[in-house]
Design a protein around this motif. Structure first.
Motif, PDB file in Angstrom:
ATOM      1  N   SER A   1      -7.885   8.302   2.802  1.00 16.61           N
ATOM      2  CA  SER A   1      -8.529   7.118   2.235  1.00 16.61           C
ATOM      3  C   SER A   1      -9.896   6.911   2.866  1.00 16.61           C
ATOM      4  O   SER A   1     -10.281   7.613   3.814  1.00 16.61           O
TER       5      SER A   1
ATOM      6  N   LEU B   1      -4.646   2.191  11.116  1.00 12.99           N
ATOM      7  CA  LEU B   1      -3.648   2.809  10.250  1.00 12.99           C
ATOM      8  C   LEU B   1      -3.472   4.301  10.505  1.00 12.99           C
ATOM      9  O   LEU B   1      -2.450   4.879  10.122  1.00 12.99           O
TER      10      LEU B   1
ATOM     11  N   THR C   1      -8.465  -1.846   9.842  1.00 11.81           N
ATOM     12  CA  THR C   1      -7.967  -0.732   9.041  1.00 11.81           C
ATOM     13  C   THR C   1      -7.905   0.554   9.854  1.00 11.81           C
ATOM     14  O   THR C   1      -7.035   1.402   9.633  1.00 11.81           O
TER      15      THR C   1
ATOM     16  N   PHE D   1     -11.386  -1.926   3.019  1.00  9.64           N
ATOM     17  CA  PHE D   1     -11.478  -1.510   4.419  1.00  9.64           C
ATOM     18  C   PHE D   1     -11.837  -2.745   5.220  1.00  9.64           C
ATOM     19  O   PHE D   1     -12.826  -3.414   4.928  1.00  9.64           O
TER      20      PHE D   1
ATOM     21  N   ARG E   1      -4.500   6.024   5.480  1.00 10.59           N
ATOM     22  CA  ARG E   1      -4.094   4.647   5.191  1.00 10.59           C
ATOM     23  C   ARG E   1      -2.565   4.577   5.087  1.00 10.59           C
ATOM     24  O   ARG E   1      -1.892   4.496   6.100  1.00 10.59           O
TER      25      ARG E   1
ATOM     26  N   SER F   1      -5.182  -4.508   5.818  1.00  8.26           N
ATOM     27  CA  SER F   1      -5.204  -4.065   4.426  1.00  8.26           C
ATOM     28  C   SER F   1      -4.740  -5.203   3.534  1.00  8.26           C
ATOM     29  O   SER F   1      -3.859  -5.988   3.928  1.00  8.26           O
TER      30      SER F   1
END
Length: 238
Positions: free
Chosen positions: A168, A139, A136, A132, A158, A46
């Motif tokens: 997200s 997460l 990612t 993204f 996220r 991120s």
């Protein structure tokens, strides 16, 4: 209701959600500054970074040391950066509380993982739901819906401040919009969040009125209006 901007000293984990996540449930994914006053996710997870105290110049100095000179990073809900920093992007946003959202499983949803990342990146590139990257997916839980084997919609998690989980990467292929896929995935992700005792929330750009209307119809309520800022650290000669 909280103030429209995050200039006050944070009193809630969602007032500084990236910091709360990186010093809490997501600490294993955190990279911290030399003095422990700033933190960030790895770049391939991120682009977001955080300061322990946005009013403290030492926190900004620690972030500059962590990120390196002349580097653009993304920060949320903070006041104007100190001298030497450059604000390159400023995107007004909304933070929505999902405490009232009805959560339920989506039987047609499939769990997405590292093997699905190329397809996820392709869908994100087409729909532009927000940042993204390759990792990612680490997460949290990501769910998708496929049509004839093709990934056409997805949503996941996220930021994870203590007691909360952000929904997200909500996106649907243009050919499959209007079928309620995003809503079903949001409720399914929210169901998983509730099962572990957390409360869902999410962020959206303030001008994304269509998405905000959908979220409102599902029970999300406005908590505050943060600003997402892309800021450049001071150059080495600054």
């Amino acid at each position: 209701m909280a103030p429209d901007t995050d200039t006050a000293t944070p009193v809630h984990v969602l007032d500084n959600p990236v910091w709360s996540a990186l010093t809490g449930p997501s600490s294993a994914l955190a990279e911290t500054g030399p003095r422990g006053l700033a933190a960030r996710y790895a770049a391939d997870i991120s682009p977001f970074v955080a300061l322990g105290d946005p009013q403290d110049p030492a926190s900004w100095a620690d972030l500059a040391a962590l990120a390196g000179p002349g580097t653009t990073v993304w920060i949320t809900g903070l006041p104007t950066p100190p001298p030497g920093w450059t604000t390159e992007h400023s995107i007004p946003g909304v933070q929505l509380d999902g405490g009232a959202v009805r959560a339920e499983a989506a039987p047609e949803a499939v769990l997405l993982g590292p093997a699905d990342v190329p397809e996820m990146l392709e869908l994100v590139g087409l729909t532009k739901p927000g940042p993204f990257a390759r990792r990612t997916v680490e997460l949290g839980t990501y769910l998708g819906i496929r049509h004839e084997g093709r990934l056409v919609a997805m949503a996941g998690e996220r930021m994870r401040p203590p007691g909360w989980s952000e929904i997200s990467a909500v996106c649907t292929h243009p050919d499959h919009r209007g079928k309620g896929l995003a809503g079903r995935l949001i409720r399914a992700v929210a169901a998983g969040i509730r099962e572990r005792g957390d409360r869902p929330f999410l962020h959206a750009a303030a001008d994304n009125t269509g998405a905000i209307a959908l979220y409102g119809s599902m029970g999300f309520t406005l908590r505050r209006r943060p600003v997402f800022m892309g800021v450049r650290t001071p150059d080495a000669t600054a």
